[in-house]
Design a protein around this motif. Sequence first.
Motif, PDB file in Angstrom:
ATOM      1  N   THR A   7       0.767  -1.259  -0.045  1.00 31.74           N
ATOM      2  CA  THR A   7       0.021   0.056  -0.035  1.00 31.74           C
ATOM      3  C   THR A   7       0.793   1.257   0.105  1.00 31.74           C
ATOM      4  O   THR A   7       2.036   1.331   0.600  1.00 31.74           O
ATOM      5  N   PHE A   8       0.374   2.386  -0.764  1.00 35.38           N
ATOM      6  CA  PHE A   8       1.146   3.611  -0.568  1.00 35.38           C
ATOM      7  C   PHE A   8       0.340   4.739  -0.769  1.00 35.38           C
ATOM      8  O   PHE A   8      -0.907   4.661  -1.299  1.00 35.38           O
ATOM      9  N   GLU A   9       0.943   5.590  -0.113  1.00 32.75           N
ATOM     10  CA  GLU A   9       0.217   7.104  -0.192  1.00 32.75           C
ATOM     11  C   GLU A   9       1.425   8.207  -0.714  1.00 32.75           C
ATOM     12  O   GLU A   9       2.416   8.394  -0.034  1.00 32.75           O
ATOM     13  N   ASN A  36      -4.795   2.663  -4.369  1.00 33.17           N
ATOM     14  CA  ASN A  36      -3.384   2.730  -3.378  1.00 33.17           C
ATOM     15  C   ASN A  36      -2.977   1.425  -2.737  1.00 33.17           C
ATOM     16  O   ASN A  36      -2.044   1.431  -1.859  1.00 33.17           O
ATOM     17  N   ARG A  50      10.283  -3.071   0.322  1.00 37.20           N
ATOM     18  CA  ARG A  50      10.222  -1.550   0.796  1.00 37.20           C
ATOM     19  C   ARG A  50      11.201  -0.646   0.588  1.00 37.20           C
ATOM     20  O   ARG A  50      11.081   0.206   0.088  1.00 37.20           O
ATOM     21  N   ILE A  54      11.444   2.520  -1.421  1.00 35.95           N
ATOM     22  CA  ILE A  54      11.568   3.889  -0.759  1.00 35.95           C
ATOM     23  C   ILE A  54      12.526   4.698  -1.650  1.00 35.95           C
ATOM     24  O   ILE A  54      12.650   5.877  -1.497  1.00 35.95           O
ATOM     25  N   THR A  57      10.684   7.647  -3.267  1.00 31.00           N
ATOM     26  CA  THR A  57       9.879   8.456  -2.446  1.00 31.00           C
ATOM     27  C   THR A  57      10.517   9.551  -1.868  1.00 31.00           C
ATOM     28  O   THR A  57      11.742   9.758  -1.917  1.00 31.00           O
ATOM     29  N   GLU A  60       7.533  12.654   2.742  1.00 34.10           N
ATOM     30  CA  GLU A  60       6.271  12.701   3.010  1.00 34.10           C
ATOM     31  C   GLU A  60       5.202  11.450   2.649  1.00 34.10           C
ATOM     32  O   GLU A  60       4.020  11.430   2.903  1.00 34.10           O
ATOM     33  N   ASP A  61       5.892  10.681   1.606  1.00 32.68           N
ATOM     34  CA  ASP A  61       5.137   9.240   1.279  1.00 32.68           C
ATOM     35  C   ASP A  61       5.321   8.220   2.078  1.00 32.68           C
ATOM     36  O   ASP A  61       6.159   8.336   3.066  1.00 32.68           O
ATOM     37  N   ARG A  62       4.181   7.369   2.048  1.00 28.36           N
ATOM     38  CA  ARG A  62       3.895   6.419   2.970  1.00 28.36           C
ATOM     39  C   ARG A  62       3.902   5.252   2.190  1.00 28.36           C
ATOM     40  O   ARG A  62       3.495   4.852   1.103  1.00 28.36           O
ATOM     41  N   ILE A  63       4.728   4.067   2.761  1.00 28.90           N
ATOM     42  CA  ILE A  63       4.782   2.662   1.926  1.00 28.90           C
ATOM     43  C   ILE A  63       4.568   1.692   3.273  1.00 28.90           C
ATOM     44  O   ILE A  63       5.291   1.974   4.238  1.00 28.90           O
ATOM     45  N   PHE A  64       3.704   0.721   2.922  1.00 31.92           N
ATOM     46  CA  PHE A  64       3.473  -0.443   3.850  1.00 31.92           C
ATOM     47  C   PHE A  64       3.591  -1.700   2.730  1.00 31.92           C
ATOM     48  O   PHE A  64       2.902  -1.720   2.083  1.00 31.92           O
TER      49      PHE A  64
END
Length: 90
Positions: A7-9, A36, A50, A54, A57, A60-64
């Motif tokens: 998942t990513f924002e 997402n 990940r 990364i 990115t 401020e970006d989010r990765i899960f």
Amino acid sequence: MNTYIVTFEVNDLTRLNKIKKYIREKSNGICPIHSNATAIRSEKKASEIRDEIIQMTTAEDRIFVIRSGTEAAWKNSYGKENNEWLKKHL
């Protein structure tokens, strides 16, 4: 081979497209879950996936990234083909 949920924002469209391209090209099978999140097949560890993402990115970006395999449920996958992929690999 494991299945992961990624998942990513990511607020920047250029970075987002770069991440989605990476996921398509570096995975051994993918299934979009929603805009997402994507399920992928890979021999890599979650931390390796990940760490590679990364690099594309900013702070401020989010990765899960999480390995699936215990239990899954969903509604309205993107069509019958994706539904069957999810049943098989999750």
